[in-house]
Motif scaffolding. Sequence first.
Motif, PDB file in Angstrom:
ATOM      1  N   ILE A 299      -6.358  -2.423  -1.331  1.00 37.83           N
ATOM      2  CA  ILE A 299      -5.588  -1.972  -2.279  1.00 37.83           C
ATOM      3  C   ILE A 299      -4.836  -0.603  -1.709  1.00 37.83           C
ATOM      4  O   ILE A 299      -5.377   0.109  -0.882  1.00 37.83           O
ATOM      5  N   CYS A 300      -3.430  -0.392  -2.012  1.00 37.24           N
ATOM      6  CA  CYS A 300      -2.814   0.780  -1.570  1.00 37.24           C
ATOM      7  C   CYS A 300      -2.369   1.591  -2.791  1.00 37.24           C
ATOM      8  O   CYS A 300      -1.519   0.830  -3.661  1.00 37.24           O
ATOM      9  N   THR A 301      -2.425   2.775  -2.878  1.00 40.59           N
ATOM     10  CA  THR A 301      -1.454   3.436  -3.975  1.00 40.59           C
ATOM     11  C   THR A 301      -0.504   4.278  -3.117  1.00 40.59           C
ATOM     12  O   THR A 301      -0.675   5.062  -2.008  1.00 40.59           O
ATOM     13  N   THR A 302       0.798   4.064  -3.628  1.00 43.84           N
ATOM     14  CA  THR A 302       1.751   4.937  -3.300  1.00 43.84           C
ATOM     15  C   THR A 302       2.960   5.020  -4.264  1.00 43.84           C
ATOM     16  O   THR A 302       3.094   3.855  -5.185  1.00 43.84           O
ATOM     17  N   VAL A 303       3.719   6.220  -4.273  1.00 40.34           N
ATOM     18  CA  VAL A 303       4.683   6.002  -5.324  1.00 40.34           C
ATOM     19  C   VAL A 303       5.863   6.096  -4.451  1.00 40.34           C
ATOM     20  O   VAL A 303       7.111   6.164  -5.027  1.00 40.34           O
ATOM     21  N   THR A 304       5.702   5.936  -3.305  1.00 37.91           N
ATOM     22  CA  THR A 304       7.026   5.942  -2.435  1.00 37.91           C
ATOM     23  C   THR A 304       6.981   4.595  -1.365  1.00 37.91           C
ATOM     24  O   THR A 304       7.133   4.943  -0.077  1.00 37.91           O
ATOM     25  N   PRO A 305       6.854   3.627  -1.946  1.00 39.14           N
ATOM     26  CA  PRO A 305       6.723   2.523  -1.009  1.00 39.14           C
ATOM     27  C   PRO A 305       8.035   2.258  -0.194  1.00 39.14           C
ATOM     28  O   PRO A 305       9.140   2.746  -0.799  1.00 39.14           O
ATOM     29  N   ASP A 306       7.890   1.638   0.872  1.00 37.23           N
ATOM     30  CA  ASP A 306       8.994   1.398   1.958  1.00 37.23           C
ATOM     31  C   ASP A 306       9.984  -0.025   1.284  1.00 37.23           C
ATOM     32  O   ASP A 306      11.089   0.176   1.266  1.00 37.23           O
ATOM     33  N   PHE A 307       9.056  -0.602   0.668  1.00 35.46           N
ATOM     34  CA  PHE A 307       9.311  -1.599  -0.005  1.00 35.46           C
ATOM     35  C   PHE A 307       9.053  -1.949  -1.491  1.00 35.46           C
ATOM     36  O   PHE A 307       7.872  -1.622  -1.732  1.00 35.46           O
ATOM     37  N   LEU A 308      10.134  -2.397  -2.288  1.00 33.28           N
ATOM     38  CA  LEU A 308       9.415  -2.749  -3.650  1.00 33.28           C
ATOM     39  C   LEU A 308       8.677  -3.823  -3.597  1.00 33.28           C
ATOM     40  O   LEU A 308       7.522  -3.895  -4.387  1.00 33.28           O
ATOM     41  N   THR A 309       8.893  -4.790  -2.948  1.00 31.66           N
ATOM     42  CA  THR A 309       7.988  -5.980  -2.535  1.00 31.66           C
ATOM     43  C   THR A 309       8.256  -6.429  -1.384  1.00 31.66           C
ATOM     44  O   THR A 309       9.531  -6.302  -0.969  1.00 31.66           O
ATOM     45  N   PRO A 310       7.439  -6.829  -0.340  1.00 31.39           N
ATOM     46  CA  PRO A 310       5.886  -6.785  -0.520  1.00 31.39           C
ATOM     47  C   PRO A 310       5.304  -5.488  -0.859  1.00 31.39           C
ATOM     48  O   PRO A 310       5.938  -4.409  -0.578  1.00 31.39           O
ATOM     49  N   SER A 311       4.101  -5.693  -1.408  1.00 33.06           N
ATOM     50  CA  SER A 311       3.243  -4.428  -1.577  1.00 33.06           C
ATOM     51  C   SER A 311       2.860  -3.961  -0.426  1.00 33.06           C
ATOM     52  O   SER A 311       2.814  -4.641   0.756  1.00 33.06           O
ATOM     53  N   THR A 312       2.633  -2.509  -0.219  1.00 36.40           N
ATOM     54  CA  THR A 312       2.124  -1.864   1.188  1.00 36.40           C
ATOM     55  C   THR A 312       0.983  -2.348   1.532  1.00 36.40           C
ATOM     56  O   THR A 312       0.557  -2.647   2.583  1.00 36.40           O
ATOM     57  N   ALA A 313      -0.049  -2.864   0.590  1.00 35.85           N
ATOM     58  CA  ALA A 313      -1.360  -3.393   0.612  1.00 35.85           C
ATOM     59  C   ALA A 313      -1.284  -4.651   1.529  1.00 35.85           C
ATOM     60  O   ALA A 313      -1.869  -5.063   2.455  1.00 35.85           O
ATOM     61  N   SER A 314      -0.119  -5.472   1.224  1.00 36.47           N
ATOM     62  CA  SER A 314      -0.160  -6.952   1.884  1.00 36.47           C
ATOM     63  C   SER A 314       0.525  -6.358   3.307  1.00 36.47           C
ATOM     64  O   SER A 314      -0.020  -7.093   4.432  1.00 36.47           O
ATOM     65  N   ILE A 315       1.267  -5.637   3.534  1.00 32.42           N
ATOM     66  CA  ILE A 315       1.625  -5.147   4.976  1.00 32.42           C
ATOM     67  C   ILE A 315       0.469  -4.668   5.605  1.00 32.42           C
ATOM     68  O   ILE A 315       0.237  -4.906   6.936  1.00 32.42           O
ATOM     69  N   ILE A 316      -0.395  -3.772   5.038  1.00 33.92           N
ATOM     70  CA  ILE A 316      -1.703  -3.256   5.755  1.00 33.92           C
ATOM     71  C   ILE A 316      -2.425  -4.565   6.171  1.00 33.92           C
ATOM     72  O   ILE A 316      -2.990  -4.477   7.515  1.00 33.92           O
ATOM     73  N   GLN A 317      -2.634  -5.357   5.260  1.00 33.29           N
ATOM     74  CA  GLN A 317      -3.611  -6.622   5.432  1.00 33.29           C
ATOM     75  C   GLN A 317      -3.042  -7.447   6.584  1.00 33.29           C
ATOM     76  O   GLN A 317      -3.531  -7.819   7.401  1.00 33.29           O
ATOM     77  N   TYR A 318      -1.542  -7.608   6.601  1.00 27.42           N
ATOM     78  CA  TYR A 318      -1.017  -8.348   7.732  1.00 27.42           C
ATOM     79  C   TYR A 318      -1.100  -7.864   9.125  1.00 27.42           C
ATOM     80  O   TYR A 318      -1.683  -8.113  10.177  1.00 27.42           O
ATOM     81  N   GLU A 319      -0.706  -6.417   9.012  1.00 23.15           N
ATOM     82  CA  GLU A 319      -0.796  -5.745  10.411  1.00 23.15           C
ATOM     83  C   GLU A 319      -2.313  -5.377  10.918  1.00 23.15           C
ATOM     84  O   GLU A 319      -2.564  -5.412  12.405  1.00 23.15           O
ATOM     85  N   LEU A 320      -3.204  -5.559  10.106  1.00 25.89           N
ATOM     86  CA  LEU A 320      -4.770  -5.368  10.663  1.00 25.89           C
ATOM     87  C   LEU A 320      -5.367  -6.669  10.691  1.00 25.89           C
ATOM     88  O   LEU A 320      -6.391  -6.537  10.926  1.00 25.89           O
ATOM     89  N   GLY A 321      -4.597  -7.779  10.340  1.00 23.44           N
ATOM     90  CA  GLY A 321      -5.130  -9.031  10.676  1.00 23.44           C
ATOM     91  C   GLY A 321      -6.613  -9.160   9.610  1.00 23.44           C
ATOM     92  O   GLY A 321      -7.396 -10.052   9.903  1.00 23.44           O
ATOM     93  N   ILE A 322      -6.363  -8.974   8.502  1.00 23.09           N
ATOM     94  CA  ILE A 322      -7.326  -8.859   7.688  1.00 23.09           C
ATOM     95  C   ILE A 322      -7.317 -10.149   6.785  1.00 23.09           C
ATOM     96  O   ILE A 322      -6.436 -10.347   5.889  1.00 23.09           O
ATOM     97  N   GLU A 323      -7.913 -11.254   7.336  1.00 25.34           N
ATOM     98  CA  GLU A 323      -7.485 -12.275   7.013  1.00 25.34           C
ATOM     99  C   GLU A 323      -7.964 -13.011   5.397  1.00 25.34           C
ATOM    100  O   GLU A 323      -7.179 -13.688   4.769  1.00 25.34           O
ATOM    101  N   ASN A 324      -8.937 -12.600   5.118  1.00 23.20           N
ATOM    102  CA  ASN A 324      -9.556 -13.102   3.915  1.00 23.20           C
ATOM    103  C   ASN A 324      -9.801 -12.190   2.649  1.00 23.20           C
ATOM    104  O   ASN A 324     -10.842 -11.915   2.214  1.00 23.20           O
ATOM    105  N   ALA A 325      -8.503 -11.731   2.532  1.00 17.69           N
ATOM    106  CA  ALA A 325      -8.368 -10.330   1.364  1.00 17.69           C
ATOM    107  C   ALA A 325      -7.473 -10.857   0.241  1.00 17.69           C
ATOM    108  O   ALA A 325      -6.289 -11.026   0.586  1.00 17.69           O
TER     109      ALA A 325
END
Length: 328
Positions: free
Chosen positions: A76-102
């Motif tokens: 989960i990510c909290t931000t009021v200033t995301p770089d993108f309206l969508t996808p979520s910042t959490a999805s970007i973190i998940q991809y960047e860190l290779g967290i596959e099952n989340a």
Amino acid sequence: MGINILGMGSYLPEQILTNDDFKKFVDTNDEWIRTRTGIQSRHMSGWEPVWYMAKQAALDAISKAGIDPGDIGLVICTTVTPDFLTPSTASIIQYELGIENAAAFDLNAACSGFVYMMDTARRFLETDGSMKYALIVSSEALSRFMDYEDRGTCILFGDGAAAAVIERSDKMYSSFLGSDGSGARKLFARNCSVAPQVKVESDFDDGFPEKPVHQLYQDGREVYKFAVKALPKAFRSAAEKIGVTSADIDWFIPHQANIRIIETAAKSLEVSTDKFIVTIDHHGNTSSASIPLALCEALENGRVTRGQKLALVGFGAGLTYGSVIIEY
Ligand code: UT7
């Protein structure tokens, strides 16, 4: 069911703005900012996107926790200033860190975000036995949404990110989450303009002060009045559920908005300000990242230690407020 914080991490942008730097934009001075807010300097993201700061904080937290990212079941990510309206910042973190099952999603409760997110993650851990760890990240770049002609607001905010890896535990835990949507006009930033020809049944959009999209508006005095009541109320509401009082708490980690709010809340709770972790002097107000940044720093400098009881208390736009009481 409670939670155990396995590890925390943080990222602060390289660039630092002192109070004197603001003299270039607005009629202000170091003395006013220090005495009225407690702020001396704040970090400001230059080249760093919000997702990048979030990723660095998350990497730090995972490394401190000493876990395999593959065992993280929720981001989960909290931000009021995301770089993108969508996808979520959490999805970007998940991809960047290779967290596959989340599962991954963002949560917006403004400056109360970290408290809301911790409680949300705890509920996931409680109801899904197959979920081993949750990664919770707060990342904010309020500097991009400032009106640099509004001296009452632009001097307050700073940028940064902090993250925690948590697991379920039988440690003490309580929470309280609150909201008062009637205060929406006191602290807001529009994401798009309202088409005047569109008629809606509610008058919700009426009465907002004029402000261009993507610029934060704050009625400082009104939010101040809300904050000094919301902070003690949020703590007491969580504490009463498990029969603890402010005397039982080793450390209060409040949202870092104004040192005077913290001092007034300490008085109201009848505890010394020495029991409050304060980082506003060098972080400014980093919205939802302020509480985890303060906690992370207190862990790093050894003030917060295992077994201590902590009260995390947030308040902010919404208007939202909330508290979680945990044992570290
Ligand atoms: O994270 C979200 C939650 N946010 C908060 O909790 C913020 C709550 N509010 C506050 O922290 C305070 O209200 C502020 C720090 C925003 C403002 O402090 P204040 O003591 O409420 O100041 P004020 O707005 O009542 O302004 C007092 C005076 C005004 O001048 P006049 O009208 O008395 O001549 C302002 O124009 O201070 C002036 N002022 C400044 N002077 C120098 C406002 N900003 C500045 C400035 N430098 N940066």
